[in-house]
Motif scaffolding. Structure first.
Motif: not given
Length: 242
Positions: A190, A240, A171
């Protein structure tokens, strides 16, 4: 015949009593084994100033964050089987974990926290089962790899840096300069709040989401202006970007 029956009953009772004694003995041994583990408290020690960090960790999580002073704190699950050492030499903070028992299994209690007064650090290191968490820093010319840990970079800037994990998630939330790469084999990637960057994302069996758009396979896209590059790769996970 009655005597034989009585003897059989007595033998059965002896066996039951012996089994109960053995079970109690094993439970007590387990309890003793668990309580005999010496868990160190999370301590805090000031260090000399440093501009680079080198990590060599097996079971420990690591967190690096901006602070008002240079310091390190750590906790070990079992001080009899683990050893954590650190030193500062020519501006390089080296943190090393040694395991004396090959059958040792890591635990969530194992952690090391590094505090720095610098806005920017060079961080290089290898972790086996630990997670990486970085907050409020610029990481320049850095490379961190973890086998089974997650990597989280929050409110930070990456400058020519690479982060790799095999089975963990990655992340990132922050800004980018230079060329940067986030790679995982079986985890998800992400990315939040990035702009002015050329993104190259690829996955073999996952999905790619950039804003409201969905892709598969690979995609190249410029978000804002082309001031930096970011390469995102995963084999079986999703990507994402928001």
């Amino acid at each position: 015949m009655k005597k034989i029956g009585i003897i059989i009953i007595v033998c059965i009772l002896v066996c039951i009593a012996g089994g109960s004694f053995l079970a109690i003995h094993l439970i007590r041994n387990v309890e003793f084994s668990e309580t005999s583990i010496v868990r160190e408290p999370l301590n805090y020690e000031k260090t000399e100033a440093f501009t680079s960090v080198h990590l060599d960790l097996t079971s420990m999580d690591v967190r690096i964050e901006k602070s008002s002073e240079n310091a390190i704190s750590y906790r070990l699950q079992d001080a009899k089987k683990q050893k954590q050492e650190y030193s500062v030499d020519h501006g390089i903070l080296t943190v090393k974990e040694t395991i004396s028992n090959k059958h040792f299994v890591g635990h969530d209690d194992n952690e090391v926290i590094i505090y720095t007064t610098n806005d920017s650090l060079v961080v290089n290191g290898n972790l086996v089962a630990g997670d990486v968490e970085i907050q409020n820093l610029t990481m320049k010319d850095s490379r961190i790899t973890s086998v089974s840990g997650d990597i989280s970079i929050e409110n930070s800037n990456l400058n020519n840096s690479t982060f790799v994990t095999t089975s963990g998630d990655i992340e990132f939330d922050g800004q980018l300069t230079g060329n940067n790469s986030l790679t995982t084999t079986s985890g998800d990637v992400s990315v939040e709040n990035i702009d002015n960057v050329s993104v190259s994302a690829s996955t073999m069996s996952g999905d790619i989401e950039i804003g409201d758009n969905e892709f598969s396979g690979s995609v190249n896209q410029v978000l804002g202006s082309n001031n930096a590059t970011l390469t995102l790769n995963t084999t079986s996970g999703d990507i994402e970007i928001n």
